[in-house]
Scaffold this active site. Structure first.
Site, PDB file in Angstrom:
ATOM      1  N   LYS A 198       0.831  -1.200   0.000  1.00  0.00           N
ATOM      2  CA  LYS A 198       0.000   0.000   0.000  1.00  0.00           C
ATOM      3  C   LYS A 198       0.869   1.254   0.000  1.00  0.00           C
ATOM      4  O   LYS A 198       1.481   1.589   0.998  1.00  0.00           O
ATOM      5  CB  LYS A 198      -0.899   0.024   1.242  1.00  0.00           C
ATOM      6  CG  LYS A 198      -1.982   1.075   1.093  1.00  0.00           C
ATOM      7  CD  LYS A 198      -2.528   1.548   2.417  1.00  0.00           C
ATOM      8  CE  LYS A 198      -2.011   2.889   2.823  1.00  0.00           C
ATOM      9  NZ  LYS A 198      -2.181   3.984   1.879  1.00  0.00           N
ATOM     10  N   GLY A 242       6.761   5.190   8.055  1.00  0.00           N
ATOM     11  CA  GLY A 242       5.826   6.303   8.176  1.00  0.00           C
ATOM     12  C   GLY A 242       5.976   6.968   9.532  1.00  0.00           C
ATOM     13  O   GLY A 242       7.032   6.871  10.170  1.00  0.00           O
ATOM     14  N   THR A 253       5.495   8.017  13.570  1.00  0.00           N
ATOM     15  CA  THR A 253       5.580   7.255  14.818  1.00  0.00           C
ATOM     16  C   THR A 253       4.192   6.909  15.361  1.00  0.00           C
ATOM     17  O   THR A 253       3.961   5.788  15.827  1.00  0.00           O
ATOM     18  CB  THR A 253       6.430   8.042  15.835  1.00  0.00           C
ATOM     19  OG1 THR A 253       7.760   8.119  15.308  1.00  0.00           O
ATOM     20  CG2 THR A 253       6.471   7.367  17.192  1.00  0.00           C
ATOM     21  N   ALA A 254       3.234   7.853  15.254  1.00  0.00           N
ATOM     22  CA  ALA A 254       1.887   7.577  15.779  1.00  0.00           C
ATOM     23  C   ALA A 254       1.256   6.417  15.008  1.00  0.00           C
ATOM     24  O   ALA A 254       0.663   5.509  15.610  1.00  0.00           O
ATOM     25  CB  ALA A 254       1.027   8.830  15.672  1.00  0.00           C
ATOM     26  N   THR A 255       1.412   6.405  13.678  1.00  0.00           N
ATOM     27  CA  THR A 255       0.861   5.301  12.881  1.00  0.00           C
ATOM     28  C   THR A 255       1.566   3.989  13.245  1.00  0.00           C
ATOM     29  O   THR A 255       0.923   2.940  13.346  1.00  0.00           O
ATOM     30  CB  THR A 255       1.029   5.581  11.360  1.00  0.00           C
ATOM     31  OG1 THR A 255       0.672   6.928  11.095  1.00  0.00           O
ATOM     32  CG2 THR A 255       0.194   4.654  10.522  1.00  0.00           C
ATOM     33  N   GLU A 266       9.898   1.652  10.491  1.00  0.00           N
ATOM     34  CA  GLU A 266      10.827   2.766  10.247  1.00  0.00           C
ATOM     35  C   GLU A 266      10.027   4.038  10.448  1.00  0.00           C
ATOM     36  O   GLU A 266       9.135   4.337   9.647  1.00  0.00           O
ATOM     37  CB  GLU A 266      11.365   2.701   8.811  1.00  0.00           C
ATOM     38  CG  GLU A 266      12.166   1.456   8.489  1.00  0.00           C
ATOM     39  CD  GLU A 266      13.509   1.417   9.184  1.00  0.00           C
ATOM     40  OE1 GLU A 266      13.987   2.471   9.652  1.00  0.00           O
ATOM     41  OE2 GLU A 266      14.087   0.321   9.259  1.00  0.00           O
ATOM     42  N   CYS A 313      13.080  11.686   6.178  1.00  0.00           N
ATOM     43  CA  CYS A 313      13.193  11.294   7.593  1.00  0.00           C
ATOM     44  C   CYS A 313      14.611  11.508   8.113  1.00  0.00           C
ATOM     45  O   CYS A 313      14.830  11.637   9.310  1.00  0.00           O
ATOM     46  CB  CYS A 313      12.794   9.837   7.742  1.00  0.00           C
ATOM     47  SG  CYS A 313      13.702   8.772   6.615  1.00  0.00           S
ATOM     48  N   GLU A 318       8.737  16.347  15.547  1.00  0.00           N
ATOM     49  CA  GLU A 318       9.096  16.280  14.127  1.00  0.00           C
ATOM     50  C   GLU A 318       8.217  17.250  13.331  1.00  0.00           C
ATOM     51  O   GLU A 318       6.993  17.175  13.400  1.00  0.00           O
ATOM     52  CB  GLU A 318       8.888  14.854  13.605  1.00  0.00           C
ATOM     53  CG  GLU A 318       9.361  14.688  12.177  1.00  0.00           C
ATOM     54  CD  GLU A 318       9.125  13.291  11.604  1.00  0.00           C
ATOM     55  OE1 GLU A 318       8.025  12.752  11.791  1.00  0.00           O
ATOM     56  OE2 GLU A 318      10.048  12.767  10.962  1.00  0.00           O
TER      57      GLU A 318
HETATM   58  P1  NAD Z   1       1.923   8.157   7.861  1.00  0.00           P
HETATM   59  O1  NAD Z   1       2.250   7.346   9.056  1.00  0.00           O
HETATM   60  O2  NAD Z   1       0.782   9.098   7.930  1.00  0.00           O
HETATM   61  O3  NAD Z   1       1.586   7.206   6.617  1.00  0.00           O
HETATM   62  C1  NAD Z   1       2.476   6.222   6.154  1.00  0.00           C
HETATM   63  C2  NAD Z   1       1.690   5.127   5.474  1.00  0.00           C
HETATM   64  O4  NAD Z   1       0.874   4.480   6.441  1.00  0.00           O
HETATM   65  C3  NAD Z   1       0.746   5.627   4.384  1.00  0.00           C
HETATM   66  O5  NAD Z   1       0.709   4.698   3.329  1.00  0.00           O
HETATM   67  C4  NAD Z   1      -0.592   5.668   5.104  1.00  0.00           C
HETATM   68  O6  NAD Z   1      -1.700   5.559   4.253  1.00  0.00           O
HETATM   69  C5  NAD Z   1      -0.473   4.453   6.010  1.00  0.00           C
HETATM   70  N1  NAD Z   1      -1.345   4.483   7.189  1.00  0.00           N
HETATM   71  C6  NAD Z   1      -1.876   5.562   7.819  1.00  0.00           C
HETATM   72  N2  NAD Z   1      -2.629   5.163   8.856  1.00  0.00           N
HETATM   73  C7  NAD Z   1      -2.547   3.818   8.908  1.00  0.00           C
HETATM   74  C8  NAD Z   1      -3.100   2.819   9.775  1.00  0.00           C
HETATM   75  N3  NAD Z   1      -3.873   3.136  10.802  1.00  0.00           N
HETATM   76  N4  NAD Z   1      -2.779   1.529   9.550  1.00  0.00           N
HETATM   77  C9  NAD Z   1      -1.966   1.188   8.523  1.00  0.00           C
HETATM   78  N5  NAD Z   1      -1.445   2.068   7.663  1.00  0.00           N
HETATM   79  C10 NAD Z   1      -1.727   3.369   7.848  1.00  0.00           C
HETATM   80  O7  NAD Z   1       3.261   8.857   7.442  1.00  0.00           O
HETATM   81  P2  NAD Z   1       3.464   9.919   6.281  1.00  0.00           P
HETATM   82  O8  NAD Z   1       2.873  11.209   6.752  1.00  0.00           O
HETATM   83  O9  NAD Z   1       3.036   9.321   4.984  1.00  0.00           O
HETATM   84  O10 NAD Z   1       5.065  10.017   6.233  1.00  0.00           O
HETATM   85  C11 NAD Z   1       5.805  10.882   7.011  1.00  0.00           C
HETATM   86  C12 NAD Z   1       6.411  10.149   8.182  1.00  0.00           C
HETATM   87  O11 NAD Z   1       7.185   9.055   7.736  1.00  0.00           O
HETATM   88  C13 NAD Z   1       7.375  11.026   8.957  1.00  0.00           C
HETATM   89  O12 NAD Z   1       7.164  10.840  10.335  1.00  0.00           O
HETATM   90  C14 NAD Z   1       8.748  10.495   8.565  1.00  0.00           C
HETATM   91  O13 NAD Z   1       9.778  10.709   9.495  1.00  0.00           O
HETATM   92  C15 NAD Z   1       8.448   9.055   8.395  1.00  0.00           C
HETATM   93  N6  NAD Z   1       9.469   8.416   7.568  1.00  0.00           N
HETATM   94  C16 NAD Z   1      10.371   7.574   8.169  1.00  0.00           C
HETATM   95  C17 NAD Z   1      11.375   6.980   7.408  1.00  0.00           C
HETATM   96  C18 NAD Z   1      12.373   6.033   8.021  1.00  0.00           C
HETATM   97  O14 NAD Z   1      13.054   5.352   7.278  1.00  0.00           O
HETATM   98  N7  NAD Z   1      12.491   5.962   9.334  1.00  0.00           N
HETATM   99  C19 NAD Z   1      11.450   7.254   6.043  1.00  0.00           C
HETATM  100  C20 NAD Z   1      10.529   8.126   5.475  1.00  0.00           C
HETATM  101  C21 NAD Z   1       9.533   8.702   6.249  1.00  0.00           C
END
Ligand code: NAD
Length: 478
Positions: A172, A225, A227-229, A247, A281, A382
């Site tokens: 996804k 994605g 941290t909360a997710t 991650e 990130c 963040e």
């Molecule tokens: P996000 O957590 O909102 O979404 C990430 C993915 O998770 C999306 O595909 C989203 O649709 C999905 N998602 C959302 N809610 C979900 C749920 N309840 N269950 C399952 N999937 C769900 O993150 P974002 O806003 O897309 O990305 C930004 C974040 O990602 C930042 O915090 C960034 O630091 C982090 N990030 C981390 C890394 C790493 O390697 N550590 C790399 C890139 C981004």
């Protein structure tokens, strides 16, 4: 208007309920395509097809799997311009950044295709009376969930090792940047990937993402994605005993000592602060500078960031593009306001930009803020945008205390010509990745991941190959 559909069992398909969401071009702030608004029924269908494809895919000889995955890499390369333009349009990133990321997406496939040919099991000999060997077998059907900041780059970073180790995948991509994952579907077909091996389901996180995480047929989840997710996903997946790789977010420090090579430190810190609008990130969002160098560093840094042209993603002169969505744009602006309330001094930027002909796009100037306590929210949470703080320090102990004060621990850059100091700080900094006198220099064999609330587990090289396999020990009495 293009309709971004799911890619299930080798075919583009409408979501079962035939509902679509708007997909925006951030440079214009306009809807330019529609994206499948799938739900748990689409996920269930994708899992069933992935299960049917598994028996053949998991026993395919490594060389055949290598050829298919390597062909995907070649096709990504052959379509570099088309994919880079699509990524820039969809995400808002400047074209030069998108090109580098598409190149990396191809590299991800090439790297893990090759790894499939080299992945060996271990043997442990018990002094002549028994021998153990480890069987590494695919987990089964796995789920990969990726974010919007580096769309195809991070999508392929997950699915390539999952496929290379013989798993079938339901993936996804982010609903905010679905375009390049959509385009990848046809390249996989062209490369000869059997139907059902990779299934891509589009839609909202709380609907499609959570259906994927809670589906009993999905045996492991690799997630990148927020941290909360990540917490949410862990709460669902852990009681189901699914394997999890998370991650998550970061609040990375850049530590600049007075004995560094100043020009190099400034040049790279500008990149690490504002590349991809600060939406990486690994971007450094807190700059700590040793006091005797503070004013010089600040002056040069401000000179450089004032030269960065903010503009539409496809304009070849653009260095800082558009913010990915209206919601994220507003979040970043609210942090700039918060920084002012917390006593911050805006030394550069802080304003909205409205490029000619793109007045409805979402643009923010590269922003530098000083005079903020290291414990304040702006320095702890963040922001994930083109906003960085700068703070002086006097001793190694003091900078370590400030750098390690957040809940995150993803990456850090250290700038000094003193080797002993560099190694000491590298050892004591709480983060999964440390760069000394550089940033974002990546060898795909190295462990990639964070500590504290930046994640659980490591990706990259054998770490990813091991994550996507089960190790079974077989003990033979001689
Ligand atoms: P996000 O957590 O909102 O979404 C990430 C993915 O998770 C999306 O595909 C989203 O649709 C999905 N998602 C959302 N809610 C979900 C749920 N309840 N269950 C399952 N999937 C769900 O993150 P974002 O806003 O897309 O990305 C930004 C974040 O990602 C930042 O915090 C960034 O630091 C982090 N990030 C981390 C890394 C790493 O390697 N550590 C790399 C890139 C981004």
């Amino acid at each position: 208007m293009i309709k971004i559909q799911n890619h299930i069992n080798g075919k583009y398909r409408e979501p079962l309920k035939q509902k679509y969401l708007d997909n925006y071009n951030p440079s214009k702030g306009e809807v330019y395509s529609l994206i499948a608004d799938s739900d748990e029924e689409d996920v269930a269908m994708a899992v069933e097809f992935a299960k049917s494809a598994l028996p053949e895919w998991k026993v395919l000889p490594d060389e055949k799997r290598f050829k298919i995955l390597n062909r995907v890499a070649e096709l990504i390369d052959e379509n570099q311009n088309k994919l880079a333009e699509a990524e820039s349009t969809d995400q808002g990133k400047p074209l030069y950044v998108a090109r580098a990321e598409i190149n990396r997406a191809a590299q991800n496939f090439r790297f893990f295709a090759t790894a499939a040919m080299q992945f060996a099991s271990e043997s442990h000999n018990m002094a002549g009376y028994a021998v153990n060997y480890t069987l590494k077998t695919p987990i089964g059907v796995v789920g990969c969930i990726s974010p919007w900041n580096l769309p195809l780059y991070l999508f392929t970073w997950k699915i390539a090792p999952a496929l290379a180790t013989g798993n079938c995948v339901v993936a996804k991509p982010s609903e905010i940047t679905p375009m390049t994952a959509y385009l990848l579907g046809e390249l996989c077909n062209e490369a000869g990937m059997p139907p059902g091996v990779l299934n891509i389901v589009h839609g909202l996180g709380p609907k499609v993402g959570s259906a994927l995480v809670s589906h009993p047929g999905i045996k492991a989840i690799s997630f990148t994605g927020g941290t909360a997710t990540g917490k949410n996903i862990a709460a669902t997946a852990a009681p189901m005993f699914k394997k999890l790789s998370l991650e998550l977010g970061g609040k990375n420090p850049n530590i600049i000592f007075a004995d560094c090579d100043l020009d190099k430190a400034v040049h790279t810190t500008v990149r690490s602060s504002f590349q991809n609008q600060g939406e990486i990130c690994l971007c450094g969002s807190r700059i700590f500078v040793e006091r005797s160098l503070y004013e010089d560093f600040k002056q040069k840094f401000v000179e450089q960031i004032k030269k960065l042209k903010v503009g539409p993603a496809l304009d070849p002169d653009t260095k800082v593009g558009a913010i990915v969505s209206k919601m994220h744009f507003e979040k970043i602006l609210s942090y700039i306001e918060l920084a002012k309330e917390e006593g911050g001094n805006l030394i550069a930027g802080g304003n909205i930009v409205k490029p000619d002909g793109h007045e409805n796009g979402w643009y923010i100037e590269p922003t530098l803020i000083e005079n903020l306590p290291y414990t304040c929210r702006t320095n702890q949470e963040e922001i994930f945008g083109p906003v960085v703080s700068i703070t002086p320090f006097d001793t190694v102990e003091e900078v370590l205390k400030m750098a390690n004060s957040t809940e995150y621990g993803l990456a850090c850059s250290i700038w000094t010509e003193n080797l002993s100091k560099a190694h000491r700080v590298a050892a004591e900094i709480e983060s999964g990745i440390v760069w000394i006198n550089c940033w974002l220099l990546r060898d795909l064999r190295t462990p990639f991941g964070g500590v504290k609330q930046s994640g659980v587990g490591r990706e990259g090289g054998w770490y990813a190959m091991n994550f996507f396999t089960e190790a079974k020990n077989v003990c033979v009495k001689l």
